[in-house]
Design a protein around this motif. Sequence first.
Motif, PDB file in Angstrom:
ATOM      1  N   HIS A 127     -10.689  16.715 -28.904  1.00 16.53           N
ATOM      2  CA  HIS A 127     -11.372  16.308 -27.673  1.00 16.53           C
ATOM      3  C   HIS A 127     -10.744  17.082 -26.509  1.00 16.53           C
ATOM      4  CE1 HIS A 127     -12.881  12.924 -30.014  1.00 16.53           C
ATOM      5  NE2 HIS A 127     -11.668  12.457 -30.201  1.00 16.53           N
ATOM      6  N   PRO A 132     -14.983  13.249 -24.828  1.00 16.81           N
ATOM      7  CA  PRO A 132     -14.812  13.324 -26.283  1.00 16.81           C
ATOM      8  C   PRO A 132     -15.881  14.176 -26.957  1.00 16.81           C
ATOM      9  CG  PRO A 132     -15.677  11.162 -25.653  1.00 16.81           C
ATOM     10  CD  PRO A 132     -15.456  11.930 -24.376  1.00 16.81           C
ATOM     11  N   GLU A 151      -8.211  13.752 -36.155  1.00 20.39           N
ATOM     12  CA  GLU A 151      -8.693  13.640 -34.773  1.00 20.39           C
ATOM     13  C   GLU A 151      -7.558  13.963 -33.814  1.00 20.39           C
ATOM     14  OE1 GLU A 151      -9.972   9.710 -33.698  1.00 20.39           O
ATOM     15  OE2 GLU A 151     -10.874  10.383 -31.799  1.00 20.39           O
ATOM     16  N   ALA A 153      -6.526  13.665 -30.486  1.00 23.59           N
ATOM     17  CA  ALA A 153      -6.856  12.943 -29.251  1.00 23.59           C
ATOM     18  C   ALA A 153      -5.713  13.096 -28.250  1.00 23.59           C
ATOM     19  CB  ALA A 153      -7.126  11.478 -29.573  1.00 23.59           C
ATOM     20  N   MET A 156      -6.667  12.330 -24.761  1.00 21.48           N
ATOM     21  CA  MET A 156      -7.724  11.319 -24.624  1.00 21.48           C
ATOM     22  C   MET A 156      -7.245   9.877 -24.460  1.00 21.48           C
ATOM     23  SD  MET A 156     -10.737  12.589 -24.382  1.00 21.48           S
ATOM     24  CE  MET A 156     -10.102  14.174 -23.914  1.00 21.48           C
ATOM     25  N   TYR A 161     -15.439   6.656 -27.120  1.00 19.09           N
ATOM     26  CA  TYR A 161     -16.688   7.295 -27.541  1.00 19.09           C
ATOM     27  C   TYR A 161     -17.635   6.169 -27.901  1.00 19.09           C
ATOM     28  CZ  TYR A 161     -20.161   9.652 -30.382  1.00 19.09           C
ATOM     29  OH  TYR A 161     -21.353  10.103 -30.895  1.00 19.09           O
ATOM     30  N   CYS A 166     -11.104   6.544 -28.389  1.00 22.78           N
ATOM     31  CA  CYS A 166     -10.794   7.827 -29.023  1.00 22.78           C
ATOM     32  C   CYS A 166      -9.428   7.695 -29.688  1.00 22.78           C
ATOM     33  CB  CYS A 166     -10.755   8.939 -27.985  1.00 22.78           C
ATOM     34  SG  CYS A 166     -12.371   9.296 -27.335  1.00 22.78           S
TER      35      CYS A 166
END
Length: 370
Positions: A127, A132, A151, A153, A156, A161, A166
């Motif tokens: 992201h 995102p 992921e 993140a 984030m 999302y 996230c």
Amino acid sequence: MIPVNEPMLDGNEKRYLAECIDTGWISSEGEFVLRLEEQFARRVDRRYGVAVCNGSAALELAVAALGIGPGDEVILPTFTIISCVSAIVRVGAVPVLVDSDQSTWNMRTDQIANRITPRTRAIMIVHIYGLPVDMYPVLELARRHNLLIIEDAAEMHGQTYDGRPCGGFGDISVFSFYANKHITTGEGGMILTDDEDLANRCRLMRNLCFQPQKRFVHNDLGWNFRMSNLHAAVGVAQLERLGEFVARKRKMGRRYNELLAGIAGLQLPLTRTSYAENIYWVYGVVLDDAVPFNAEEVIRGLASRGVGTRPFFWPMHEQPVLQKMNLFGNEQYPCAERLARRGFYLPSGLALNDEQIDEVADAVRDVLNV
Ligand SMILES: Cc1ncc(COP(=O)(O)O)c(C=O)c1O
């Protein structure tokens, strides 16, 4: 100079740090590490949190703990930080790239399907900058092709999302707590997962694979990627204010939007998509093609007017170190290439005040001659 980033550390940070020093719990054994792991995992609706020394280490552990290795392929955006690719390359796996979207600056999820081969093991979602990745198409592809999701993140904290946090979407997800993040520990990172075995593997590997029974007899090689209790103490204090910090960043983003709106030649960050409202981890801007100079020149112009900035990421397929490894041939990713040359971000730290934002906006107008 208006710094590109200045954190806010005026909550309980000093008090919790003093507790560590008064009690002598300054290394990685200590209450604050456990508290940060528990509280951060709860905040993102995950079952397990594993605190580590930085976000890059979190990525390395995540890839290794999933058992990704030689011959495996991992799909990720070319427009990202090198930590993503180095985590993949270091286990002997192959990074496979996709381009970015012009408006969100996130990976083109519509390009993923074409990159899937029988060797693909995982998709690494990253992201970028405040919005995102559009997750539903990715989750669907991963389900259909039985792929893992890693992921990233890192940028984030506090973002959602479609209403879900996230960091809640990966088989394994990682965060960074570097000083420019929405919450910081100075240096630090976190791995999140709902899989108990995976969490235990990460714990073991971050701690040199010491065995509980026979400490100095090792079945595997790990790393010392532990987070200290001192760092975690800062993190616990920061986490208490995550909601406030996200609101503050959004307010800063809105102020920049208002002040910079209408400047010809400047693409501003999207304020929202159908699935998220921007949290402006950094306030990025991109020069239109009509502007007769590139980001580097604007960055220099802003520096001479006392404004700190940073260029955007440089794409992975254009990294000399990766070209030497002959990983990406002559692949081209026009959007990421353009973002790298035309994009940069303005001062975005939490300690930035309204007057400084006004000054930055004036300096931008001045440099762009509008
Ligand atoms: C998307 C992304 N992933 C990983 C990292 C690495 O985190 P760290 O700097 O804590 O190693 C960063 C750092 O900013 C990042 O932006």
